[in-house]
Structures are given as structure tokens and as C-alpha cells.
Design an enzyme around this catalytic site. Structure first.
Site, PDB file in Angstrom:
ATOM      1  N   VAL A   1     -41.184  11.212 -53.269  1.00 26.32           N
ATOM      2  CA  VAL A   1     -40.936  12.471 -53.968  1.00 26.32           C
ATOM      3  C   VAL A   1     -42.212  13.293 -54.093  1.00 26.32           C
ATOM      4  CG1 VAL A   1     -40.179  13.482 -56.171  1.00 26.32           C
ATOM      5  CG2 VAL A   1     -38.995  11.495 -55.239  1.00 26.32           C
ATOM      6  N   GLU A   2     -43.363  12.652 -54.011  1.00 24.00           N
ATOM      7  CA  GLU A   2     -44.625  13.346 -54.227  1.00 24.00           C
ATOM      8  C   GLU A   2     -45.291  13.724 -52.898  1.00 24.00           C
ATOM      9  OE1 GLU A   2     -46.935  11.804 -57.666  1.00 24.00           O
ATOM     10  OE2 GLU A   2     -45.268  10.417 -57.939  1.00 24.00           O
ATOM     11  N   MET A   3     -46.223  12.915 -52.399  1.00 26.50           N
ATOM     12  CA  MET A   3     -46.904  13.257 -51.150  1.00 26.50           C
ATOM     13  C   MET A   3     -46.169  12.694 -49.938  1.00 26.50           C
ATOM     14  SD  MET A   3     -50.776  12.906 -52.684  1.00 26.50           S
ATOM     15  CE  MET A   3     -51.711  13.580 -51.309  1.00 26.50           C
TER      16      MET A   3
ATOM     17  N   HIS B   1     -43.085  16.778 -52.161  1.00 27.93           N
ATOM     18  CA  HIS B   1     -42.666  17.009 -50.782  1.00 27.93           C
ATOM     19  C   HIS B   1     -41.329  17.742 -50.731  1.00 27.93           C
ATOM     20  CE1 HIS B   1     -42.285  16.338 -46.517  1.00 27.93           C
ATOM     21  NE2 HIS B   1     -41.156  15.656 -46.668  1.00 27.93           N
TER      22      HIS B   1
END
Length: 346
Positions: free
Chosen positions: A137-139, A95
């Protein structure tokens, strides 16, 4: 006639001499292959049986970036199925372009591993599927409620969940989302020439690859890299024989808080390893040749010559399987409606 017979006899004798002087092919002791097994057609789970409806739903969810906060990151972003289930970056972009701290593992054949993630914090691919969606930090979805709002906003998804989980009063759940993705991943199997070799086809591997296999076995690599997936069945300390250069990541210690688990990681499976660079938990090693040499040095206290490392690499390339191109085709996704939440780039 007599001259012709003499000439034929000479030709026969020369042919026989050529045959007897031909070097025998490289042989592998079959007794040493018992620690390996060929891939199964699917990686079943009694707790999450495979059905066509679950597979179809899981395939859509795997490719749908609307399951991320900014609606620009999907499972396939970091685990690209056309790139052997990785993105070939040291660490992936999440993200707002944020970087994670660990290299993305391949999803191919991963459902057969004994745990998921480098630190083993998820026991199954179903549990693993939940993590990235809610990871900031990811989706970066803020919570499960937001995820379900996206899914419930599209009648096609609601219907797909009803078909995949018949008899459930409210089938659109976060757990069922993970089950569907998990079932889809349980059929991500890549059969290779290695499987044919294990099945008895000696011609499936070249002499060069067999020589590399012998070197792999002689070096002791099979102590950790064995079984169906040539790994993926145990934890091991990184730097077992000689300390690893970078000990910033504590590994499984971050999960258990046990000092014995510091710098302990899941041993990765080696299937398709030729295609999944860069290597190790931090993606710090760019080439397979260097990865092999580092492992011999730090795990086995052995220094391999360039020729020895290259020989093992030749064998490892035989583990590259065929991508299931039809199975992984990106499907048409349900269309957003007026109720579908908008991308949140904050």
C-alpha cells in the site's frame, strides 16, 4: 535643593511601591520536572554507529522515490522533513494513491522512542525503514531483490555504499540501506525552548506556558507523557478510563494476538505536536485543543474546561523545536542509467 531631595524621595518610594505590587511570575515546582530530560545532540546506537558516510547515503535514500514501485513515493513523501516529519493528512497516499490505515508518525526525535510504529512492531528506526518500502500500500516494492537492482544500477550509489560500509565484500544490501536511513534519522533532533527551560533557564517559557505546564502536571498527563521525548517510552490502552469512540483498529493486538493488547498503542512523543496534526493513530482529530480534551476524558476521566485545555495547549507549543534546515536539505541524487528499472505503475 531641599525640594529636589523631597521629589527624589517621593519618586523612589513610588518606584518601590510599584515593584512590590507587581505580581510574581508563575512558578513550576522543580521537583516535578525530574521525570523529563532535555534532548541529546544525537540519538546514538551502538549497533549502528553514526558516520558521515552513512549519513550522506541515508539522506539520499530518504529522498529517493526510485525506491518505490511507481518511483513516485519516497520516505519524505509521508514524512516531509520541512513539515516536521509528517504530511498533515489523516492517512498518507501510497502506491497508486492507495490509503493506509494509520496516521504517519513524525520522524523527528523518533529514533529515541522505545519502539517504532503505532503498534510497536519494529524495535528501531533501522527496522522501521524496511517496512514501507515493501508494503504493497505504501512504496510497494515487490521484494528486496528489486530494491537492490535499482541501487546496483547506479555507480554513484554503489560507491556511496562502499564508503558507508568499508570492508564489506558486498555492501549494497537491504540491511545496509536500512542502516543508512536509520543513521540519517538518528540526527533528526529538534531542540526547543523546553530544553532550555529544563536546563534551568526560567525565562525560556512564558508565564502562560508555565501555567499550562502546571495544568498538564495537575491533570496527570505526565503519567504517560514523560522522559526525553515527553512520551514515546511505553504502550498504553486507548480508552483507559472511558472506551474510545472507534475501536476498529485493534492496535498492538494485531502484532501479539494477546487480548490484553487490544486497543493498545505506543504513546506518541509530544515534541513538535503543535505541527503534526491531525492526531491519534487514525488521524481522526484535527486540532490540538480537541486532542487534549479527548485524552483527558478517555484516559484520565477528567473533563477539562476550554480554558484548561487552551492552557495545556499553550505549554505544548513550547515543545516545538527548530528544524535543522541545513541537515535536511535535499541532496542531488545519483542519475539513473540504462540499467535502472523503469517505474511500474501497475
Amino acid at each position: 535643593m531641599r525640594l529636589r531631595a523631597i521629589l527624589l524621595l517621593c519618586a523612589f518610594l513610588m518606584l518601590g511601591a510599584a515593584c512590590t505590587s507587581r505580581k510574581p511570575g508563575v512558578e513550576v515546582d522543580s521537583a516535578k520536572l525530574g521525570i523529563f530530560k532535555a534532548l541529546p545532540p544525537v540519538m546514538d546506537s551502538a549497533a549502528n554507529p553514526i558516520t558521515e558516510e552513512k549519513v550522506a547515503l541515508g539522506r539520499m535514500l530518504y529522498y529517493d522515490a526510485r525506491l518505490s514501485k511507481g518511483q513516485d513515493v519516497s520516505c519524505n513523501s509521508c514524512h516531509d522533513l520541512n513539515k516536521y516529519g509528517v504530511d498533515n493528512q489523516p492517512v498518507s497516499d501510497g502506491h497508486k494513491g492507495q490509503k493506509g490505515t494509520r496516521n504517519s508518525n513524525t520522524v523527528y526525535n523518533a529514533a529515541g522512542n522505545f519502539v517504532q510504529f503505532w503498534d510497536g512492531r519494529a524495535p528501531t528506526v533501522e527496522e522501521q525503514a524496511k517496512g514501507p518500502i515493501l508494503n504493497p500500500v505504501e512504496m510497494a516494492m515487490p521484494d528486496q531483490k528489486k530494491v537492490l537492482a535499482v541501487l546496483n544500477s547506479m555507480p554513484e550509489y554503489v560507491e556511496a555504499f562502499q564508503k558507508a560500509f568499508p570492508g564489506e565484500k558486498h555492501p549494497v544490501t537491504f540491511d545496509n540501506l536500512a542502516k543508512a536511513i536509520g543513521v540519517f534519522e538518528r540526527k533528526l533532533v529538534t531542540v526547543s525552548r523546553w530544553d532550555k527551560f529544563l536546563g534551568g533557564d526560567q525565562a525560556a517559557l512564558s508565564d502562560q506556558e508555565k501555567a499550562g505546564l502546571n495544568k498538564f502536571l495537575d491533570a496527570g498527563c505526565q503519567n504517560c507523557h514523560n522522559g526525553v521525548y515527553v512520551g514515546g517510552s511505553m504502550f498504553q490502552k486507548l480508552g483507559l478510563a472511558r472506551p474510545w469512540d472507534n475501536a476498529n483498529d485493534p492496535g498492538r493486538f494485531s502484532v501479539t494476538k494477546q487480548e490484553a493488547d487490544r486497543m493498545v498503542f505506543k504513546v506518541p512523543g509530544l515534541r513538535n505536536v503543535e505541527k503534526t496534526a491531525p492526531y491519534f493513530h487514525d488521524g481522526s482529530i484535527a486540532t490540538l485543543e480537541e486532542a487534549v480534551s479527548k485524552m483527558a476524558d478517555h484516559q484520565l476521566a477528567r473533563t477539562l474546561s476550554k480554558e484548561e485545555a487552551d492552557s495545556i495547549v499553550a505549554f505544548l507549543k513550547s515543545l516545538t523545536g527548530e528544524l535543522p534546515t541545513e541537515y535536511i536539505k535535499e541532496p542531488p541524487l545519483p542519475k539513473s542509467t540504462g540499467k535502472t528499472p523503469k517505474p511500474d505503475k501497475a
